[in-house]
Design an enzyme around this catalytic site. Structure first.
Site: not given
Length: 453
Positions: A19, A83, A372
């Site tokens: 997502r 999970t 520089n």
């Protein structure tokens, strides 16, 4: 954990994060300039965990790079079967560990150490498993925790499987769980996948413990602490929550924010007392601001150290390596990069100071630039104390301007200027009295003739 049962932390970060629609792993998307996974790990460092295991899957190499040098072991979940299956991948890495095991999520970055301590205390009180619950404004499709008034859990139920009465319960499952190592691995091993998705779900650890007749306790916390991040919109919401907290913390510590909602901090911003921050200021990583400094509106600051009593902005940009001494002043539309300004030095308008050292009380006139970069290498400019650089000057590095020297306005300086010297590098003025009047007369005549029919 200090003066308590040892703790191992298993962080799940194997999801694809589809997502987010990003090439960057979901848990590495930043909040306040820091990957959400590092927010979580840093917060839980206060627990002094003995072991940390990150369960990765998709784009694991990105997580490995982000955690390089940290005391954390990365294991892979392949294939990704839920999970509980993910948590089980940490078992071999924690072989021989006999303390408590916390399972949390890399996309839940605000989990606090104090909350984990409360979960572990529930185990000390006799529970086999402790789970984290919260009460969101919208229970949406969250799993529910059915518990007694004392926090004893009777049932864990997914939203899709819940009855109407169970869906009316406002206590939702945050997914965070803790148990003693031996219990965690045994209960995880018993989790099945007899569900519509065919996946192994972590909440079934608690369900199995309840089924065996053991006590499971729920600890409640605020919804904002356990907000998961799965989309860009949720990432923006998490950023807003973090920024609100940081603004309140800054003001409580003695900083004045004129329009707090317009100021954005980095995860590591440090502010002294009596600092004033005007509207629309953005702090990138690595900024330290000393006492009594003022940051004026629309300034962007990153990697800079700002001394006591300094004034920056409005519309200033301080880039990494900028160091301002006490009471130095950087004015509007001035950019400073990898440069040090001594105490009381000033660059008030429209200047670029890069790869430079500016002495105390030096004055940099409007439009001055330090040249520089030669296309291949960066070179340094040194400006002495009390030097005065006239407006619209170009200092071509490497070059040194001595103390008390003056560079005349409009000069391009390519060689060192000695202390106390005046250097003017510009063409001699040509003076022609009356030339402008004759020019205007001639042009007006020509224009009039051209306008005739």
């Amino acid at each position: 954990m200090t003066n308590a049962t040892p703790l191992a932390i298993v962080t799940l970060a194997a999801g694809k994060g589809t997502r987010m629609k990003s090439d960057l792993h979901k848990v590495l998307h930043p909040i306040a300039g820091r990957p959400m996974l590092l927010h979580l790990l840093s917060s839980l460092d206060a627990l002094e965990p003995q072991r940390r295991v990150i369960v990765a899957g998709d784009r694991a190499e990105q997580i490995e790079a982000a955690l390089a040098g940290m005391d954390a072991q990365i294991v892979l979940q392949e294939p990704q079967l839920g999970t509980a299956h993910a948590a089980l991948q940490a078992r071999d890495s924690l072989e021989g560990f006999s303390g408590n095991v916390l399972v949390c999520f890399g996309d839940v970055p605000f989990l606090a150490a104090a909350t984990v301590r409360r979960l572990c205390s529930a185990l000390q009180g006799g529970a086999m498993v402790a789970v984290l619950g919260f009460r969101p404004a919208d229970t949406a499709a969250y799993g529910r925790i059915i518990a007694d008034a004392d926090g004893s859990v009777r049932k864990m139920v997914e939203h899709k499987d819940a009855s109407a009465d169970e869906r009316a319960v406002t206590l939702c499952n945050a997914g965070v769980i803790v148990a003693a190592a031996a219990d965690m691995w045994r209960l995880l091993g018993a989790v099945g996948n007899d569900n519509a998705a065919g996946e192994y779900y972590l909440p079934d650890v608690a369900t199995n413990a309840i089924g065996e007749g053991h006590t499971v306790k729920v600890v409640e916390t605020a919804a904002a602490e356990v907000a998961g991040i799965n989309s860009r919109a949720e990432l923006a919401q998490a950023e807003a929550v973090w920024q609100d907290f940081k603004r309140a913390e800054a003001m409580a510590a003695g900083a004045s924010l004129r329009a707090p909602e317009t100021v954005f901090f980095s995860w590591d911003t440090e502010l002294g007392r009596d600092v004033t921050i005007e509207p629309h200021v953005v702090f990138g990583p690595g900024v330290k601001v000393a006492d009594k400094a003022t940051i004026r509106a629309f300034s962007h600051i990153e990697g800079a150290t700002i001394g006591e009593g300094c004034e920056v902005g409005p519309f200033a940009r301080l880039r990494p390596g900028a160091v301002l001494g006490a009471k130095a002043k950087i004015g509007n539309f001035v950019e400073v990069k990898n440069a040090t300004l001594g105490a009381g030095a000033k660059a008030n308008h429209l200047s670029y100071i890069g790869d430079a050292e500016v002495g105390a009380a030096a004055n940099i006139g409007a439009g001055t630039i330090t040249c520089n970069y030669d296309g291949y290498f960066k070179h340094r400019t040194v400006i002495g104390e009390r030097a005065f650089i006239g407006s619209n000057s170009a200092l071509v590095a490497p070059v040194s301007i001595g103390a008390d020297a003056i560079v005349g306005a409009g000069s391009t300086v390519t060689r060192d200027v000695a202390a106390g010297e005046l250097r003017i590098v510009r063409g001699e003025q040509l003076i022609k009295p009356g030339w402008a009047d004759r020019f205007h007369d001639a042009m007006k005549k020509k224009k009039a003739e051209k306008a005739k029919p």
